[in-house]
Write an enzyme that holds these catalytic residues in place. Structure first.
Site, PDB file in Angstrom:
ATOM      1  N   CYS A 116      11.899   5.245   8.717  1.00  0.00           N
ATOM      2  CA  CYS A 116      11.784   6.426   7.842  1.00  0.00           C
ATOM      3  C   CYS A 116      12.041   7.734   8.585  1.00  0.00           C
ATOM      4  CB  CYS A 116      10.403   6.477   7.215  1.00  0.00           C
ATOM      5  SG  CYS A 116      10.004   4.974   6.360  1.00  0.00           S
ATOM      6  N   HIS A 256       8.452  13.630   4.925  1.00  0.00           N
ATOM      7  CA  HIS A 256       8.787  12.277   4.477  1.00  0.00           C
ATOM      8  C   HIS A 256       7.897  11.947   3.279  1.00  0.00           C
ATOM      9  CE1 HIS A 256       9.538   8.087   4.245  1.00  0.00           C
ATOM     10  NE2 HIS A 256       8.385   7.718   4.777  1.00  0.00           N
ATOM     11  N   ASN A 286       8.942   5.883  -2.207  1.00  0.00           N
ATOM     12  CA  ASN A 286       9.296   6.007  -0.783  1.00  0.00           C
ATOM     13  C   ASN A 286      10.690   5.414  -0.580  1.00  0.00           C
ATOM     14  OD1 ASN A 286       9.598   5.782   1.977  1.00  0.00           O
ATOM     15  ND2 ASN A 286       7.580   4.871   2.345  1.00  0.00           N
TER      16      ASN A 286
HETATM   17  N1  ACO Z   1      -2.637  -2.284  -7.506  1.00  0.00           N
HETATM   18  C1  ACO Z   1      -3.979  -2.479  -7.614  1.00  0.00           C
HETATM   19  N2  ACO Z   1      -4.751  -2.732  -6.558  1.00  0.00           N
HETATM   20  C2  ACO Z   1      -4.171  -2.787  -5.361  1.00  0.00           C
HETATM   21  C3  ACO Z   1      -2.797  -2.598  -5.185  1.00  0.00           C
HETATM   22  C4  ACO Z   1      -2.019  -2.344  -6.317  1.00  0.00           C
HETATM   23  N3  ACO Z   1      -0.698  -2.140  -6.262  1.00  0.00           N
HETATM   24  N4  ACO Z   1      -2.497  -2.685  -3.873  1.00  0.00           N
HETATM   25  C5  ACO Z   1      -3.650  -2.934  -3.236  1.00  0.00           C
HETATM   26  N5  ACO Z   1      -4.660  -3.008  -4.128  1.00  0.00           N
HETATM   27  C6  ACO Z   1      -6.058  -3.247  -3.877  1.00  0.00           C
HETATM   28  C7  ACO Z   1      -6.296  -3.927  -2.560  1.00  0.00           C
HETATM   29  O1  ACO Z   1      -6.147  -5.320  -2.680  1.00  0.00           O
HETATM   30  C8  ACO Z   1      -7.727  -3.510  -2.260  1.00  0.00           C
HETATM   31  O2  ACO Z   1      -8.589  -4.361  -2.957  1.00  0.00           O
HETATM   32  P1  ACO Z   1      -9.921  -4.924  -2.248  1.00  0.00           P
HETATM   33  O3  ACO Z   1     -10.735  -3.697  -1.918  1.00  0.00           O
HETATM   34  O4  ACO Z   1     -10.520  -5.783  -3.302  1.00  0.00           O
HETATM   35  O5  ACO Z   1      -9.451  -5.648  -1.035  1.00  0.00           O
HETATM   36  C9  ACO Z   1      -7.827  -2.122  -2.889  1.00  0.00           C
HETATM   37  O6  ACO Z   1      -6.757  -2.021  -3.818  1.00  0.00           O
HETATM   38  C10 ACO Z   1      -7.741  -1.012  -1.891  1.00  0.00           C
HETATM   39  O7  ACO Z   1      -6.618  -1.254  -1.049  1.00  0.00           O
HETATM   40  P2  ACO Z   1      -6.301  -0.284   0.115  1.00  0.00           P
HETATM   41  O8  ACO Z   1      -5.282  -0.895   0.976  1.00  0.00           O
HETATM   42  O9  ACO Z   1      -7.591   0.173   0.743  1.00  0.00           O
HETATM   43  O10 ACO Z   1      -5.696   0.948  -0.693  1.00  0.00           O
HETATM   44  P3  ACO Z   1      -5.277   2.326  -0.095  1.00  0.00           P
HETATM   45  O11 ACO Z   1      -6.060   3.394  -0.719  1.00  0.00           O
HETATM   46  O12 ACO Z   1      -5.212   2.298   1.396  1.00  0.00           O
HETATM   47  O13 ACO Z   1      -3.802   2.454  -0.643  1.00  0.00           O
HETATM   48  C11 ACO Z   1      -1.548   2.215   0.123  1.00  0.00           C
HETATM   49  C12 ACO Z   1      -2.825   1.503  -0.279  1.00  0.00           C
HETATM   50  C13 ACO Z   1      -1.064   3.008  -1.070  1.00  0.00           C
HETATM   51  C14 ACO Z   1      -0.523   1.186   0.528  1.00  0.00           C
HETATM   52  C15 ACO Z   1      -1.870   3.185   1.293  1.00  0.00           C
HETATM   53  O14 ACO Z   1      -2.569   2.487   2.293  1.00  0.00           O
HETATM   54  C16 ACO Z   1      -0.647   3.798   1.875  1.00  0.00           C
HETATM   55  O15 ACO Z   1       0.042   4.584   1.250  1.00  0.00           O
HETATM   56  N6  ACO Z   1      -0.380   3.494   3.159  1.00  0.00           N
HETATM   57  C17 ACO Z   1       0.741   4.056   3.867  1.00  0.00           C
HETATM   58  C18 ACO Z   1       1.989   3.492   3.346  1.00  0.00           C
HETATM   59  C19 ACO Z   1       3.152   4.086   4.018  1.00  0.00           C
HETATM   60  O16 ACO Z   1       3.161   5.245   4.325  1.00  0.00           O
HETATM   61  N7  ACO Z   1       4.123   3.229   4.230  1.00  0.00           N
HETATM   62  C20 ACO Z   1       5.346   3.542   4.738  1.00  0.00           C
HETATM   63  C21 ACO Z   1       5.375   4.414   5.974  1.00  0.00           C
HETATM   64  S1  ACO Z   1       6.752   4.115   6.887  1.00  0.00           S
HETATM   65  C22 ACO Z   1       7.952   3.951   5.794  1.00  0.00           C
HETATM   66  O17 ACO Z   1       8.049   4.804   4.939  1.00  0.00           O
HETATM   67  C23 ACO Z   1       8.859   2.739   5.824  1.00  0.00           C
END
Ligand code: ACO
Length: 335
Positions: A116, A256, A286
């Site tokens: 990214c 980003h 993204n």
């Molecule tokens: N829908 C519903 N529930 C979901 C989903 C979904 N799509 N995805 C995960 N959950 C659940 C999980 O299973 C978890 O349940 P549990 O507590 O029973 O285990 C709960 O939601 C919370 O999950 P978290 O992982 O804690 O959610 P978080 O608030 O961290 O959000 C996310 C997840 C959106 C992926 C976040 O962590 C994020 O944005 N991370 C960075 C992603 C990123 O920047 N990636 C790319 C960077 S580099 C590039 O761009 C290639």
């Protein structure tokens, strides 16, 4: 005495495929909800390429728009630098395919793989080429078909990614956005937090790798989130201060677009008001390397940039990689 040339972004262009994948569409694929996706990511929809539309096609389309806006002929391109983590092939490079599609027969061509952060890395390389006097006219393309490596059975990742392309022209003369201080970084110790496990020489394609869905990207979202905020903040602050600027000197933050919560956290830490933060994550998701170019184009198209405005670009991605740079408007920078 050696003359030091300056590098200017003189035009930008983008391309987005027609098909839209909304949160409601995703609700039909995995156990998720529109409400969950919006509250955790700020995303409502993303564009998805056709089956017969590839990273090089989207990149060439964005490049044509940028070339047209720059009033530049294809024959004048000295080098094409492509940033992508979803190339048409492992080799030849997507840059060579775009060179062929455009008919840019005088151009050298190569890809950069910094996930990214790729477009920021490409801008840093272009700046060095221009400043050294090696090249005058550079085409940078960021293009991603992330839908081809996204597992639509994995709700942790499939809600995040979209397809699209952005391009910019970097030249030795303005008017344009002068590429100033650059700050790049990487931490390969964290390489397993976000990766495509199979398809390279470590895990070549086999029946087993396909059955285990190892040709789709895997991510530890929580850890990536933590690193993204920390690394983007420090790269941005370093870049601002090494330029002799203060946070209040920044006219626009162009980050980003990985997650609205990450963008808001960076803006807060860099003390940049919300109306000066460029966001496209809601409509595009993204798009990895392309995302910062899509955001930059939005700002340019809206004609909000004034002479001498400082823009702060900051990105983060797999590798891990991160980077930040300052762009300063020189002259009347419109399309
Ligand atoms: N829908 C519903 N529930 C979901 C989903 C979904 N799509 N995805 C995960 N959950 C659940 C999980 O299973 C978890 O349940 P549990 O507590 O029973 O285990 C709960 O939601 C919370 O999950 P978290 O992982 O804690 O959610 P978080 O608030 O961290 O959000 C996310 C997840 C959106 C992926 C976040 O962590 C994020 O944005 N991370 C960075 C992603 C990123 O920047 N990636 C790319 C960077 S580099 C590039 O761009 C290639």
């Amino acid at each position: 005495m050696m003359t030091m040339h300056k590098a200017y972004i003189t035009a930008v262009g983008t391309y987005l495929p027609e098909k839209i994948l909304s949160n409601l569409d995703l609700e039909k694929l995995v156990d998720t909800s529109d409400e969950w996706i919006i509250s955790r990511t700020g995303m409502r929809e993303r564009h998805i390429a056709r089956d017969d539309e590839f990273t090089s096609d989207m990149g060439a389309n964005a490049a044509r728009v940028a070339l047209d806006r720059a009033g530049m002929k294809v024959d004048d391109i000295d080098v094409i630098i492509v940033a992508t983590l979803s190339p048409d092939y492992a080799f030849p490079s997507t840059a060579c395919l775009i060179q062929s599609t455009l008919g840019a027969k005088n151009a050298a061509a190569f890809d950069i793989q910094a996930a990214c952060t790729g477009m920021v890395y490409a801008m840093a390389v272009a700046k060095s080429f221009i400043e050294s006097g090696m090249y005058k006219n550079i085409l940078i393309v960021a293009s991603e078909k992330l839908s081809s490596i996204t597992d639509y059975q994995d709700r942790n990742t499939c809600i995040l990614f979209g397809d699209g392309a952005a391009a910019c022209i970097v030249q030795g003369e303005g008017p344009g956005l002068e590429i100033g201080k650059v700050s790049l970084g990487a931490d390969g110790d964290q390489s397993t937090l976000l990766l495509l496990p199979a398809g390279g020489c470590r895990n070549p394609a086999t029946k087993e790798t396909v059955e285990k869905r190892m040709h789709y990207l895997k991510m530890d979202g929580k850890e990536i989130f933590r690193h993204a905020v920390r690394r983007m903040e420090s790269a941005a602050i370093e870049c601002i201060h090494q330029s002799g600027l203060k946070e209040t000197d920044i006219a626009y933050l162009v980050p980003h677009q990985a997650n609205l919560r990450i963008i808001d956290a960076i803006a807060k830490r860099c003390k940049i008001d919300d109306d000066r933060v460029i966001k496209v994550v809601e409509l595009y998701g993204n798009t990895s390397a392309s995302s910062i170019g899509l955001a930059l184009e939005k700002l340019v198209v809206e004609n909000r940039i004034k002479d001498k405005d400082h823009l702060l670009l900051v990105a983060f991605g797999a590798g891990l990689t991160w980077g930040s740079l300052i762009l300063t408007a020189r002259g009347d920078f419109t399309l």
